[in-house]
Design a protein around this motif. Structure first.
Motif, mmCIF file in Angstrom:
data_model
loop_
_atom_site.group_PDB
_atom_site.id
_atom_site.type_symbol
_atom_site.label_atom_id
_atom_site.label_comp_id
_atom_site.label_asym_id
_atom_site.label_seq_id
_atom_site.Cartn_x
_atom_site.Cartn_y
_atom_site.Cartn_z
ATOM 1 N N MET A 195 -5.107 25.907 -5.844
ATOM 2 C CA MET A 195 -4.377 25.489 -7.223
ATOM 3 C C MET A 195 -4.044 23.332 -6.689
ATOM 4 O O MET A 195 -3.410 23.154 -5.818
ATOM 5 C CB MET A 195 -3.464 26.150 -7.723
ATOM 6 C CG MET A 195 -3.355 27.760 -7.842
ATOM 7 S SD MET A 195 -2.256 28.429 -7.966
ATOM 8 C CE MET A 195 -1.217 27.173 -9.606
ATOM 9 N N VAL A 196 -4.186 22.917 -7.755
ATOM 10 C CA VAL A 196 -3.875 21.281 -7.669
ATOM 11 C C VAL A 196 -2.889 21.157 -9.250
ATOM 12 O O VAL A 196 -3.014 22.477 -10.003
ATOM 13 C CB VAL A 196 -4.868 20.756 -8.014
ATOM 14 C CG1 VAL A 196 -5.942 20.051 -6.573
ATOM 15 C CG2 VAL A 196 -5.396 20.787 -8.860
ATOM 16 N N GLY A 199 -5.666 29.731 -0.295
ATOM 17 C CA GLY A 199 -5.463 28.293 0.106
ATOM 18 C C GLY A 199 -4.266 27.401 -0.047
ATOM 19 O O GLY A 199 -3.994 27.778 -1.390
ATOM 20 N N PRO A 200 -4.051 25.903 0.299
ATOM 21 C CA PRO A 200 -2.790 25.500 0.255
ATOM 22 C C PRO A 200 -3.290 24.635 -1.582
ATOM 23 O O PRO A 200 -4.245 24.404 -1.649
ATOM 24 C CB PRO A 200 -2.187 24.362 1.308
ATOM 25 C CG PRO A 200 -3.926 24.626 1.764
ATOM 26 C CD PRO A 200 -4.224 25.706 1.829
ATOM 27 N N ALA A 201 -1.898 24.820 -1.801
ATOM 28 C CA ALA A 201 -2.273 23.597 -3.240
ATOM 29 C C ALA A 201 -2.457 21.999 -2.573
ATOM 30 O O ALA A 201 -2.552 22.175 -1.115
ATOM 31 C CB ALA A 201 -0.658 22.939 -3.625
ATOM 32 N N VAL A 212 1.077 20.720 4.291
ATOM 33 C CA VAL A 212 1.993 21.546 2.713
ATOM 34 C C VAL A 212 2.772 23.145 3.335
ATOM 35 O O VAL A 212 2.513 23.939 4.144
ATOM 36 C CB VAL A 212 0.785 22.605 1.896
ATOM 37 C CG1 VAL A 212 1.245 22.898 1.148
ATOM 38 C CG2 VAL A 212 -0.543 21.526 1.056
ATOM 39 N N ALA A 213 4.471 22.744 2.796
ATOM 40 C CA ALA A 213 4.928 23.275 3.615
ATOM 41 C C ALA A 213 4.887 24.926 3.013
ATOM 42 O O ALA A 213 4.264 24.536 1.460
ATOM 43 C CB ALA A 213 6.680 23.117 3.306
ATOM 44 N N GLY A 214 5.262 25.767 3.657
ATOM 45 C CA GLY A 214 5.118 27.630 2.998
ATOM 46 C C GLY A 214 3.822 28.087 3.477
ATOM 47 O O GLY A 214 3.432 28.940 2.615
ATOM 48 N N PHE A 226 -4.161 14.170 -8.601
ATOM 49 C CA PHE A 226 -2.945 14.940 -8.724
ATOM 50 C C PHE A 226 -2.449 13.992 -7.531
ATOM 51 O O PHE A 226 -2.346 14.385 -5.961
ATOM 52 C CB PHE A 226 -3.395 16.126 -7.700
ATOM 53 C CG PHE A 226 -4.424 16.732 -9.091
ATOM 54 C CD1 PHE A 226 -3.529 17.493 -9.973
ATOM 55 C CD2 PHE A 226 -5.628 16.840 -9.069
ATOM 56 C CE1 PHE A 226 -4.287 17.825 -11.288
ATOM 57 C CE2 PHE A 226 -6.483 16.895 -10.006
ATOM 58 C CZ PHE A 226 -5.458 17.445 -11.247
ATOM 59 N N THR A 227 -1.045 13.338 -7.959
ATOM 60 C CA THR A 227 0.166 12.770 -7.303
ATOM 61 C C THR A 227 1.004 13.098 -7.406
ATOM 62 O O THR A 227 1.630 12.666 -8.054
ATOM 63 C CB THR A 227 0.025 10.754 -7.137
ATOM 64 O OG1 THR A 227 -0.065 10.753 -8.817
ATOM 65 C CG2 THR A 227 -1.058 10.967 -6.700
#
Lengths: 352, 423
Positions: free
Chosen positions: A40-41, A50-52, A64-66, A125-126
């Motif tokens: 996701m973004v 997968g991570p964001a 990416v935490a978590g 995506f910032t």
């Protein structure tokens, strides 16, 4: 099914509005569709498989935490990897080579343009200034449908085709058939106009084919052998080449045209394919070096092994079908004795 | 179950994972009685006390982490490039007759094409009244059907023609899988286009970079071929041809064209690469059979097998395996523990469906002496498996394809299992 179309429709409008300002990033959005199943973004993005992927550039690997990263990425993080455009590009090109053991079971984006575009898309995506992009968010999809109900065409206005039994699909256009119907048969059906010489074919072959198939068609490594092997079909290690085994020349033309060069299919012109086919005949000692192959003389070339193929006749084999009940007791005299063992060859891959 | 409790059990699990369950595990006698209480029973374990993950922690569920060794595996030296290669179904770890989607062996000739269903088109052209183009949405408006079928590569067991070579049924027999396909009948699609009387053959073609093609006789196309978009209830996996593939029940896997984009009707076969230079069977006399489409009757014991040794010592022992035939249902499977001297008819378990895997069991009391395990399947049309020597006598050793011979596993007194040939 129609739900998907509506969502795409909404995206398409966004795409038109912002196309000029974010040309690369917008193309990257389309590329990202294949990533969105796992990543996701945007605002509120969470880990899926997968991570964001917000704020990627400048972020340390496994940052990416978590998210429970693979050992591969934990190690890269320890090694001090920080994501840059260049590192992202290298990773996306071949994820499983870049980070052996990554959970990202994805073969990679082979086109450099796709990688650049998707990295440009991620750069938009910032953190907090972007709306959430949840491609498969059910609530959003439902809202979209509610809002757009007014503009949906009425079912009764759909035009039914006249063809066929169930009136499904549409008539294929001649240009569409011509674009896809590229198959060639031994009787010459499908052969296009064109021609090519052994000499031209040799240049093309050396540049585009020899890296795998060898300069003389001998095959590099495990890549297919294309030439030689005459009179080896009864040997312990037969060499099945165009000259020694293949029954029809049309197969060479068809296959080179549809699937070669490996990784760049459909890039050869008709003349190129005639030339390479001519050169393969030359490598197999079937034509001379001054030979020119064309549509008009194609059927005059026959391959030596054509007559040695015949239709499946397994059913005539002895005991292919039981004639009596099979033996159940004392079928073989004496005790079983090992004659061959797999471990002698020791070619089984190790478990991992 | 294990005499020395937690430590031993963890060490064993770790070891099994590390070596893929193959040789090397020590024999652990069971039923010998416990000297000390099992801490797994007497102590409160973490999972007895702490909460696990909540719903949605994995929106698409994955196998337990303890099943990490149940994966497809390849044999790297077989092919030149992973994008034109094959891997193998872990048959030794599977139960019943259904292959989970993520474990179905893969065979690609140009890598895994990733195609959006909205970008996919299916064309019918050639000797038809109306050449047609369908979208995936159009396709799903034809009557849908669901059927279980095995898919076996013609080269399955092909490495074993010249002798026992690979230690594990995953590698010797793992180019087969069995799923429930959902799709539409090819005959319904062809009827929509209207096949001309001269149309005797169909050429399916893939949309991937190999543009795979095979010639299929019209009789088969109309009999039971399907154009499938789902397997085991969900969309096809990308590596199995998403969004749509051809299903050619009982016939060699190469014909089941993935990423199907075109069906051409013709009056003759095309003799393309995969039905001339490949998938033809070179016999001992230097001549070759072509169009050997049907997959012969076949069976294999999946456990015990080299990757699934016997770890429990003598006593009650379960032999299980799979049987299948491209001609229809399996009528019966016989099992031998003495290398074919004596046979016992095995127990078929679960659904018996035409051109689908069948599960068999044979339970017995092992006395701890060496065994030579074999299975012999007979299908409903009375086709039967031969020994490897009998098959080689007829076909030589260069066929590559269609090796359906009886497999022998040698169980040694320590319970380890090896792929062998016997006298």
């Amino acid at each position: 099914m129609s739900d998907n179309k509506l969502v795409v429709g909404v995206f398409a409008i966004v795409l038109c509005i912002s196309h000029n300002a974010f040309a690369d990033a917008e193309k990257g959005r389309a590329v990202f569709a294949q990533c969105a199943g796992c990543h996701m973004v945007g605002e509120g993005a969470q880990a899926r498989f997968g991570p964001a992927l917000n704020n990627m550039v400048g972020q340390p690997a496994a940052g990416v935490a978590g998210y429970d990263y693979s050992q591969a990425f934990k190690q890269l993080s320890k090694d001090g990897l920080v994501w840059s455009d260049a590192e992202l590009d290298a990773f996306l090109k071949a994820p499983m080579q870049y980070a052996s053991g990554t959970k990202m079971a994805y073969p990679g984006l082979s086109a450099e343009e796709d990688r650049k575009n998707v990295i440009a898309y991620l750069a938009t995506f910032t953190a907090t200034d972007q709306p959430a992009e949840q491609v498969v968010d059910r609530k959003e999809t439902e809202n979209t449908i509610e809002q757009s109900n007014q503009s949906r065409p009425l079912a009764r206005d759909a035009i039914l085709p006249e063809h066929g039994v169930l009136h499904l699909g549409r008539i294929a256009l001649p240009e569409e058939i011509a674009a896809w119907d590229i198959d060639v048969r031994p009787d010459g059906m499908g052969l296009p106009e064109g021609s090519g010489s052994v000499e031209t074919g040799g240049e093309l072959y050396d540049a585009q084919c020899a890296v795998c198939h060898g300069v003389f068609g001998e095959g590099e490594g495990r890549w297919p052998i294309l030439a030689g092997g005459h009179d080896t079909l009864e040997d312990e290690r037969p060499e099945k080449t165009i000259g020694s085994y293949w029954p029809y020349l049309s197969t060479v033309y068809d296959y080179v045209h549809r699937a070669m060069p490996f990784g760049n299919a459909r890039s050869l012109s008709h003349d190129d394919v005639y030339a390479i086919t001519a050169y393969l005949l030359y490598l197999n000692d079937i034509v001379d070096e001054d030979f020119q192959l064309s549509r008009s003389n194609f059927l005059s070339v026959r391959l030596p092994n054509e007559d040695n193929f015949y239709f499946d006749d397994r059913e005539n084999e002895e005991n292919y079908v039981l004639s009596a009940e099979p033996c159940m007791t004392d079928c073989i005299e004496g005790q079983a004795r090992v004659t061959r063992r797999a471990r002698v060859l020791d070619v089984t891959p190790d478990g991992d | 179950m294990f005499k020395n409790g937690t430590d031993n059990r963890r060490a064993f699990l770790k070891k099994s994972l590390a070596i893929g369950g193959a040789a090397g595990t020590t024999m652990l006698a069971s039923g010998a009685g416990a000297d000390t209480p099992d801490p797994l029973i007497t102590e409160i374990q973490d999972w007895n006390r702490y909460l696990g993950e909540g719903v949605d922690s994995r929106p698409y569920g994955m196998p337990s982490p303890f099943e990490g060794d149940v994966v497809r595996r390849d044999v790297a030296w077989l092919t030149a490039d992973a994008k034109a290669s094959v891997n193998f179904t872990p048959l030794h770890k599977l139960e019943g007759i259904i292959t989970p989607n993520g474990l179905c062996f893969e065979r690609h000739h140009g890598g895994i094409a990733q195609i959006s269903p909205e970008d996919h088109r299916i064309m019918i052209n050639g000797l038809v009244d109306n050449p047609l183009v369908f979208t995936m949405e159009d396709l799903k408006r034809f009557p849908r059907h669901s059927e279980f079928y095995f898919l076996e590569c013609a080269a399955n067991t092909g490495m074993e023609w010249r002798g026992a070579q690979l230690n594990g049924c995953q590698f010797t027999h793992g180019m087969v899988h069995n799923v429930m396909y959902t799709g539409v009948k090819l005959k319904d699609l062809l009827a929509e286009a209207g096949v001309k009387p001269s149309g005797k053959w169909v050429l399916p073609e893939g949309a991937d970079a190999s543009h795979m093609t095979r010639s299929i006789p019209m009789e088969k196309a109309l009999e039971d071929c399907m154009v499938a978009f789902a397997m085991n209830g969900e969309a096809l996996r990308a590596e199995q041809g998403y969004p749509v593939r051809l299903v050619v029940p009982g016939w060699e896997g190469n014909m089941w064209v993935k990423w199907l984009r075109r069906l051409e009707v013709g009056d003759q076969p095309w003799h393309h690469r995969e039905e001339t230079s490949k998938y033809t069977d070179l016999l001992g006399d230097g001549r070759s059979r072509r169009f050997t489409w049907t997959m012969d009757v076949k069976s294999v014991i999946t456990s015990p097998s080299p990757q699934a040794p016997i770890n429990h010592g003598r006593g009650r022992t379960v032999i299980t395996g799979l049987a299948w035939s491209g001609f229809g249902k399996i009528d019966r499977v016989d099992v031998s523990i003495d290398g074919g001297r004596n046979w016992h008819t095995a127990r078929l378990d679960g659904p018996s469906l035409s051109k689908s895997l069948h599960r068999f069991y044979h339970e017995f009391d092992w006395d701890g002496s060496e065994l030579f395990l074999q299975s012999r399947a007979i299908d409903e049309q009375r086709h039967v498996q031969k020994t490897k020597n009998a098959l080689r006598k007829i076909r030589g050793e260069n066929s590559i394809y269609h090796n359906n011979a009886i497999q022998t596993w040698h169980v040694k007194p320590d319970g380890l299992v090896e792929n062998v040939e016997i006298s």
